[in-house]
Scaffold this motif. Structure first.
Motif, short mmCIF file in Angstrom:
data_model
loop_
_atom_site.label_atom_id
_atom_site.label_comp_id
_atom_site.label_asym_id
_atom_site.label_seq_id
_atom_site.Cartn_x
_atom_site.Cartn_y
_atom_site.Cartn_z
N UNK A 135 17.67 -22.23 -21.69
CA UNK A 135 18.89 -23.08 -21.41
C UNK A 135 18.48 -24.42 -20.89
N UNK A 136 19.58 -25.42 -21.05
CA UNK A 136 19.33 -26.81 -20.57
C UNK A 136 20.74 -27.31 -20.10
N UNK A 137 20.89 -28.45 -19.75
CA UNK A 137 21.91 -29.04 -19.44
C UNK A 137 23.07 -29.06 -20.59
N UNK A 138 22.51 -28.88 -21.96
CA UNK A 138 23.35 -29.04 -23.07
C UNK A 138 24.00 -27.62 -23.00
N UNK A 139 23.59 -26.49 -22.52
CA UNK A 139 24.22 -25.11 -22.74
C UNK A 139 25.61 -24.92 -22.48
N UNK A 140 26.38 -25.39 -21.40
CA UNK A 140 27.58 -25.30 -21.28
C UNK A 140 28.47 -25.94 -22.37
N UNK A 141 28.25 -27.16 -22.76
CA UNK A 141 28.89 -27.69 -23.80
C UNK A 141 28.65 -27.02 -25.22
#
Length: 291
Positions: A85-91
């Motif tokens: 997971x990363x900062x991009x996951x929610x988007x």
């Protein structure tokens, strides 16, 4: 047989490569003995080069089974997203929801430990998770020793099973390169290796249009699409947004392999070889969408 089960093929004989390689070295010795070094040396180099090639080529089946596409004539693709997971996951999750798409996230165990809520959200929203090693040693994964390789896979598997509440069934090698020692660990954990048939190098390319154009060149029914999240350029979400729009325009659906059982039986053909064309719609050479 359940089509999804037919796709999920952990190695059955993880040491077969060693027997084959040993037999090849006996043949090399015989050639060297009978014809001298001028024949024996090239044969020795060739057998070792084959082993290196099988390690470095993600789609090679020489060392263990690997899934490279879904065998169907239906216009479906399997989206696979690596490195989270990363900062991009929610988007990314919101984009997938907006398009009614499903994907498998091949996650890194150590990163999941830092972001357990994101891992659980992936599962909650109906997506799959896959094992992508414990800490993603991209420069050395292909050369890991048997003990180090088993630790990478086993540690990630235990972490993901605990955090997500279920063990992954799929594995993707770091950078796609699986050395001879991967197969033993995959068999131990019931993991099937997955490669890809379409990629756009979105981990390094900043321009979403260029990435999607590269992917679209290799689109075909049953394509396995390789994507990434958390790249330094920060544009992975934009790339997914554009790709999902193009897939919608081309009439492709994004499904998980487990959903293959829901497709008409006639569409599930293990030996089908569909055209690699992407239909009338496409991207112009400059990357601009064609209406």
């Amino acid at each position: 047989m359940n089509p999804a089960a037919a796709l999920h093929r952990p190695p059955r004989r993880p040491h077969a490569w060693a027997w084959l390689f040993g037999a090849s070295q006996l043949a090399v010795i015989a050639l060297w003995w009978g014809y001298g070094w001028r024949v024996g040396l090239p044969a020795l180099l060739l057998t070792h080069l084959v082993l290196v090639w099988a390690t470095l080529r993600p789609q090679s089946r020489l060392l263990s089974p690997v899934l490279t596409r879904l065998p169907t004539s239906e216009r479906v693709v399997w989206l696979t997203i690596d490195d989270g997971p990363s900062d991009d996951t929610p988007a990314l999750l919101d984009l997938l929801d907006a398009h009614g798409a499903r994907a498998t996230f091949f996650v890194v165990g150590a990163r999941a430990q830092v972001r357990p809520a994101q891992l659980r959200e992936i599962v909650r929203r109906g997506h799959g998770i896959g094992n992508h090693s414990h800490d993603h040693p991209s420069a050395t994964f292909w050369a890991l020793s048997p003990r180090a390789m088993r630790a990478q896979i086993a540690t990630a598997q235990a972490t993901l099973a605990e955090l997500a509440g279920m063990p992954p069934r799929w594995f993707r090698a770091v950078v796609g390169m699986a050395n001879p020692f991967v197969a033993v660990a995959l068999k131990e954990h019931g993991l099937a290796r997955v490669a890809w048939s379409a990629r756009g190098f979105d981990a390094v390319l900043r321009d979403p249009a260029r990435v999607v154009a590269r992917i679209e060149r290799d689109l075909a029914p049953g394509a396995i699409v390789l994507l990434h999240e958390g790249a330094a350029h920060g544009r992975n979400a934009e790339t997914l947004a554009l790709l999902l729009r193009r897939l919608d325009a081309l009439g492709y659906r994004c499904v998980l392999p487990e959903a293959m059982e829901a497709l008409p039986e006639i569409a599930f053909t293990r030996h089908s070889r569909p055209s690699t064309g992407s239909g009338q719609a496409g991207l112009r050479p400059g990357g601009n969408p064609v209406a």
